[in-house]
Design a protein around this motif. Structure first.
Motif, PDB file in Angstrom:
ATOM      1  N   UNK A  22      33.379  36.350  35.443  1.00  0.00           N
ATOM      2  CA  UNK A  22      33.036  37.457  36.340  1.00  0.00           C
ATOM      3  C   UNK A  22      34.075  38.562  36.380  1.00  0.00           C
ATOM      4  N   UNK A  23      34.844  38.729  35.296  1.00  0.00           N
ATOM      5  CA  UNK A  23      35.992  39.635  35.410  1.00  0.00           C
ATOM      6  C   UNK A  23      35.624  41.079  35.637  1.00  0.00           C
ATOM      7  N   UNK A  24      34.362  41.412  35.390  1.00  0.00           N
ATOM      8  CA  UNK A  24      34.025  42.815  35.624  1.00  0.00           C
ATOM      9  C   UNK A  24      33.482  43.047  37.022  1.00  0.00           C
ATOM     10  N   UNK A  25      33.086  41.940  37.675  1.00  0.00           N
ATOM     11  CA  UNK A  25      32.476  42.094  38.985  1.00  0.00           C
ATOM     12  C   UNK A  25      33.411  41.703  40.126  1.00  0.00           C
ATOM     13  N   UNK A  29      41.809  41.907  44.099  1.00  0.00           N
ATOM     14  CA  UNK A  29      42.589  41.037  44.978  1.00  0.00           C
ATOM     15  C   UNK A  29      41.970  39.640  45.028  1.00  0.00           C
ATOM     16  N   UNK A  30      40.633  39.571  44.975  1.00  0.00           N
ATOM     17  CA  UNK A  30      39.980  38.268  45.022  1.00  0.00           C
ATOM     18  C   UNK A  30      40.338  37.463  43.777  1.00  0.00           C
ATOM     19  N   UNK A  31      40.355  38.140  42.639  1.00  0.00           N
ATOM     20  CA  UNK A  31      40.713  37.459  41.388  1.00  0.00           C
ATOM     21  C   UNK A  31      42.083  36.822  41.494  1.00  0.00           C
ATOM     22  N   UNK A  32      43.039  37.561  42.085  1.00  0.00           N
ATOM     23  CA  UNK A  32      44.376  37.025  42.243  1.00  0.00           C
ATOM     24  C   UNK A  32      44.391  35.821  43.166  1.00  0.00           C
TER      25      UNK A  32
END
Lengths: 631, 502
Positions: A22-25, A29-32
């Motif tokens: 989901x790296x584009x969506x 900050x959530x990814x981190x």
């Protein structure tokens, strides 16, 4: 708890999948948060496992078999994990230091558009490294081994728009691949001679009666092949040149590669295979010599580097050399001890350098820094602690592990000690040269940079503080024999790793060795201070220039390996393939056409000619028949 | 389970395509037909596994036979084992993916899809035949349409390539034909009739003198299909000139026809000769592995890169077969499946890139990751699989071949294995070079900024192939378990013929 060990690599894997798909969506900050939480969760499980293993009621390694991986004929290799004191310690280092690096990254990478992708790679890196240390057999280790190679490629080349960076990534991967080839052949040798790749079976068979045809040569061949793998992954001579270039990646990645993952793989592998190496003393000599040579060689280069990360990178190569020296003299647990303390202070130093680079707006040249301590107080103090630790100043963690290595080297052969002490001396010099040039004196950068100097946010400084604390207290788990009979780490590891016992040094000798190395280090710090008090950066000449150019090893490799191979394949392509094989193929076609062209001329359409040829043929046949009968 | 359905479905689809009135109908009919065939193949696989777990131990399942030309004992005789199933699944997946990536073919689309489906009929038939003559018939069916596919829809020097490919493959099949006939006349005659029946021949003993002569014919003949060194030069030219779907089919399936033939016909039926000549096979395949890898280093066209790397990777198939241990042969079969999926994915991705950028030259690409992330991710995954990274099928297949090869003792074999292993380094160099320069770096050409990413059909095709690669890579035991009993049968035959070889 140890039955749940699969959870440890599972969390980072899930983190990788979520962020990777989901790296584009996913917002940055959530990814981190996802990435950091995944590693935190594994750290918690690792802690549980560690305490279970530490408990006296824990007996022997626990093998957790997940599924059969390859099953083909006589060959059966399960996908299994092995939990024992060695792997549980590495789990803590990887997930613990890894988690701090993740947290740090959330701030460091915040302005990068590819942050979510970055975290997915980071998780994959941790996952691969966990597989590497958890594997219950060499194949699972090899899977992790290759995996960290890939992740380092992806992360070193993370800023892929820069051609130099992608070349550095490529170099890292290919050098590692050369080592992997050694590992692969070593694995095949084990499989061929012992019919198994599982540690338990293999070591059990090594210690038992040997099958016919197996001699110490076999041990040495296997051990050397595996060691070639280790030189690639752990950046030893001759395969070390990728590591200094690998700092092209984002700084937290360097911290991850240099401290928690990747480069410690070779040391882990040899410690894991200590049963084999103990049986192969000749290989151990080679390990010790390569380690010592690397420690010295890299230290000389570090003296004349001006890039803050390059100095640290060469210091890693040098420190890894110390660890291999320890392995080579049979002090396996000492090497693991140094892996641990090194993980703390090297992660600290790299993250500290990241904080500096962050403040300097991307500048990495220490000639343009100076006096940063005034604005970056936390960074300065923690960095100083890191420098003290790596230089082996008493009270800091590096002292304990390095002193143990030096003592073991002395017990093995005093010459090793003298050379290692020289390398340790240089360490103190180049680290404090770096410290003084960066944090003291006057600022040498631009007005603009001076204006923007600021301390990093809490997400970056808190990991620094934690690592600084660890860099101080981390050494007290392994007190020198003269101070305390009880070596906490040594006795913890003793259930899975057995050192080659050397004769004990007398207390007086040990005090003396300690005194000598500490005095030398302190002296070197003083020298570094006086030399760099008023720095002048005139272009260097002579030896200094050679050191600045890293002994021209890259150029040498280019001339000896890269170009000849390119020329060879160009020759193969132009000559063997185009002219040779393809030439023959086309030639067959052409000759058929040419032949048909000639034969076509026989079809003249003149009946007289046909009759003439027919008569000629009949005469030939008769003549042949006549002589045939005669003969 | 009637196996003839596996031939009928694609054949009927091909014929149905001829009656379509526009290209939309053509592609949907082809897609549905090939999807149906994939379903059928999957059903066959489960039916097969069900029968096996149910305790059916006969060597071939779902057999059926009809006399075709009784005077010569030629029969239409089909049946399958695990190896055939693996190849059927591979074919079905690659064909579906091939149809999907050809979605935009405008020119003569009816003829294009007809030929593509006809090719697949040849492959399906080949993999289920148990009668050597029937097998040969299908082999020919799988050659001729390629000539037209390349000659009409190809690019570059397509006439030359099409001719080269057709002639070299035809020479290969001519050798196979001679070998077949010689074999036929060396079988024990029952009621005055010789036989083409594969299983029957396997149980007979072909005289060693005859084997010495026939085996090279068969092995080289089939070997040409699998890019046996030095008969590999059709591969790069043929693959690069072919349209995307044809490249996928050619490298993915067609090259496996050869490997399958080398194993199932040459080695299985003539084990003594295989053992005698094994050093030659090992030598040639090791050369192919190394030479192919070095040749790839010098290529500048993405399709040539993948084609030469196929020469290197297919070397592992013959290498595994030549080593004559069960593990190595199992590895060879795994490599067939793995390479089939991987190379189809690679060619598919290259095709997608080419369609958008109109170039395949590495030097002219660059920075594509920014422009078309999906396609590039697919491309990188194919590259990583080719590079033999764990988690993808290439790793387990090559690893099994290496481990099996090392079981064969002897200095020569070990040296060959180490050399073959060394190719992993060269592979890393060329893959990273290709990927690095075309994917990373700054965007070379401003026109690339606006090109569109993958459409649904391309995503579906890539997803299908990647799923195959990843499933085998993570759970190799699925494939292993399927083919293991059959490689065991083959090994039995070999060790019966060759004393002292286990």
């Amino acid at each position: 708890m140890s039955q749940l060990v699969y959870l440890v690599p599972l969390f980072p894997l899930i983190g990788f999948l979520i962020n990777g798909i989901g790296w584009r969506r996913i917002p940055k900050s959530l990814g981190g948060v996802i990435g950091s939480l995944a590693v935190l969760a594994s750290f918690c499980v690792s802690l549980g496992i560690f305490f279970e293993v530490k408990d006296p009621s824990f007996h022997g390694p626990v093998i957790v078999q997940l599924f059969e991986f390859i099953h083909s004929g006589k060959l059966f290799i399960p996908f299994s994990f092995q939990v024992d004191s060695l792997s549980s310690l590495f789990l803590l280092i990887i997930t613990g230091v890894g988690f701090l690096i993740h947290v740090y990254s959330t701030a460091y990478m915040h302005d990068d558009e590819g942050m979510v992708k970055y975290f997915s790679f980071l998780n994959l890196f941790v996952f691969s490294m966990l597989l590497l240390v958890l594997g219950g057999n060499y194949l699972v280790m090899f899977i992790g081994w290759e995996g960290v190679g890939l992740c380092s490629y992806l992360l070193i080349g993370f800023w892929f728009k820069n051609r130099d960076y992608t070349n550095a990534a490529k170099k890292a991967f290919i050098m590692n691949r050369i080592g992997d080839l050694g590992f692969l052949v070593g694995m095949l040798l084990i499989l061929f001679n012992y019919g198994t790749l599982s540690y338990q079976d293999f070591f059990g068979k090594l210690q038992g009666a040997q099958p016919a045809g197996i001699s110490s040569d076999t041990y040495n061949w296997i051990a050397i092949c595996l060691f070639i793998g280790a030189t690639g992954k752990s950046a030893q001579i001759p395969l070390y040149t990728w590591l200094p270039d690998a700092m092209a990646g984002p700084t937290p990645v360097s911290a991850l590669i240099h401290a928690a993952t990747m480069v410690t793989a070779g040391i882990y592998m040899i410690a894991r295979s200590h049963v084999l190496y103990t049986l192969a003393p000749m290989t151990l000599h080679i390990v010790a010599i390569v380690g010592l040579a690397t420690a010295l060689f890299a230290a000389t280069i570090a003296i004349r580097q001006y890039d803050i990360k390059k100095v640290l990178a060469y210091s890693t190569v040098s420190q890894l050399g110390f660890m291999f020296l320890a392995l080579g003299v049979g002090a396996y647990t000492t090497a693991v001890f140094h892996v641990m303390t090194h993980a703390f202070f090297k992660a600290l130093l790299f993250l500290g350098s990241g904080s500096v680079i962050h403040a300097m707006g991307g500048e990495q040249d220490i000639r343009k820094m100076g006096g940063l301590g005034k604005k970056l107080r936390t960074t300065q103090i923690t960095f100083l602690i890191g420098c003290l630790a790596i230089s082996g100043i008493p009270g800091f963690s590096g002292f304990f592990s390095k002193d143990e290595i030096l003592a073991a080297a002395y017990a093995h052969d005093p010459v090793l000690y003298y050379l290692a002490a020289a390398a340790a001396m240089m360490t103190a010099f180049y680290m404090f040269r770096l410290y003084f040039l960066t944090f003291t004196g006057g600022f040498r950068g631009t007005e603009d940079q001076a204006h923007h100097l600021h301390e990093s946010p809490a997400a970056m400084t808190i990991p620094l503080i934690i690592l600084a604390i660890l860099s101080i207290i981390g050494g007290y788990v392994g007190l020198p024999a003269v101070i305390s009979e009880h070596h906490a780490l040594g006795s913890f590891l003793s259930s899975s790793v057995t050192n080659i016992s050397e004769h004990h040094l007398e207390a007086g000798t040990e005090w003396m060795l300690m005194g000598v190395s500490v005095t030398l280090s302190v002296l070197m710090i003083a020298v570094a201070y006086s030399v760099n008090k008023k720095p002048n950066f005139t272009p260097s000449t002579g030896l200094a220039k050679i050191l600045e150019n890293k002994w021209y090893v890259d150029e040498l490799y280019d001339a000896v390996f890269v170009r000849p191979i390119q020329n060879f394949s160009a020759f193969m392509e132009r000559f063997a393939e185009r002219k040779g094989i393809d030439g023959i193929v086309n030639g067959v076609g052409k000759s058929v056409r040419w032949g048909s062209d000639r034969i076509r001329l026989l079809q003249t359409g003149q009946v007289g000619f046909y009759i003439f040829v027919m008569v000629l043929g009949m005469i030939t046949l008769f003549a042949l028949g006549f002589f045939w009968v005669k003969l | 389970m009637n196996l003839s359905l596996l031939i009928l479905v694609p054949l009927l689809t091909a014929i149905a395509v001829l009656f379509c009135s526009n290209s939309t109908q053509v592609k949907w009919v082809s897609f549905i037909g090939s999807l149906g065939q994939l379903g059928l193949a999957t059903y066959t696989m489960f039916a097969y596994m069900g029968a096996r777990t149910g305790g059916n131990t006969s060597q071939m399942l779902f057999e059926s036979r009809y006399a075709w030309y009784p005077a010569l004992g030629i029969e239409y005789y089909v049946g399958i084992d695990g190896i055939s199933i693996a190849m059927l699944m591979l074919t079905a997946i690659v064909v579906v993916a091939g149809v999907l990536v050809s979605w935009n073919i405008k020119r003569l689309s009816k003829e294009f899809f007809f030929l593509l489906l006809l090719l697949s009929v040849g492959a399906y038939g080949f993999f289920i035949s148990l009668d050597l003559f029937t097998m040969f018939f299908f082999l020919e069916v799988a050659v001729i349409p390629k000539f037209l596919l390349i000659g009409i829809w190809g690019s570059g020097k397509k006439e030359y390539s099409a001719m080269k490919l057709a002639l070299m493959l035809m020479s290969g099949s001519a050798l196979v034909l001679i070998g077949l006939l010689c074999l036929y006349f060396n079988t024990t005659a029952i009621n005055g009739k010789h036989t083409f029946d594969l299983l029957q021949i396997a149980h007979q003993h072909i005289p060693i003198e005859a084997q010495r002569f026939i085996f090279p014919l068969m092995f080289v003949g089939f070997g040409v299909f699998t890019a046996l060194f030095p008969f590999h030069t059709w591969v790069p030219d043929g693959h690069s000139s072919a349209p995307t779907a044809a490249s996928m089919f050619l490298a993915g399936i067609s090259m496996k026809l050869g490997g399958y033939g080398c194993l199932r016909v040459a080695t299985y039926l003539m084990p003594e000769a295989a053992h005698e000549y094994s050093w030659i096979i090992i030598l040639l395949s090791t050369i192919a592995i190394i030479y192919g890898a070095f040749a790839t280093l010098m290529q500048t066209d993405l399709k040539y890169i993948n084609a030469y790397s196929s020469v290197s990777h297919c070397g592992f198939i013959l290498f595994g077969i030549g080593m004559l241990t069960q593990t190595a042969i199992t590895g060879a079969v795994m490599q067939m499946v793995s390479h089939g999926l991987m190379t189809a994915l690679f060619f598919g991705a290259i095709g997608m890139i080419y369609e958008r950028t109109h170039t395949r030259m590495v030097a002219q690409l660059g920075g594509l990751l920014k422009a078309i992330p999906f396609i590039i991710t697919v491309f990188v995954i194919a590259g990583l699989c080719s590079l033999g990274l764990p988690g993808f099928s290439g790793f387990v297949a090559e690893m099994t071949v290496f481990m099996g090869a090392w079981q064969r003792s002897g200095m020569f074999n070990h040296v060959a294995t180490v050399l073959a292993c060394a190719s992993i380094v060269v592979t890393a160099v060329y893959i990273l070079r290709a990927v690095g320069s075309s994917v990373m770096g700054p965007i070379k050409n401003q026109e690339f900024v606006t090109i569109p990413d993958a459409r649904w059909n391309e995503k579906l095709a890539s997803g299908l192939l990647i799923a195959g690669i990843v499933v085998i890579g993570i759970a190799p035991f699925l494939l292993n378990g399927l083919i293991l009993p059959d490689t065991h049968v083959i090994m039995d035959n070999i060790s019966r013929g060759v004393v002292g070889l286990k």
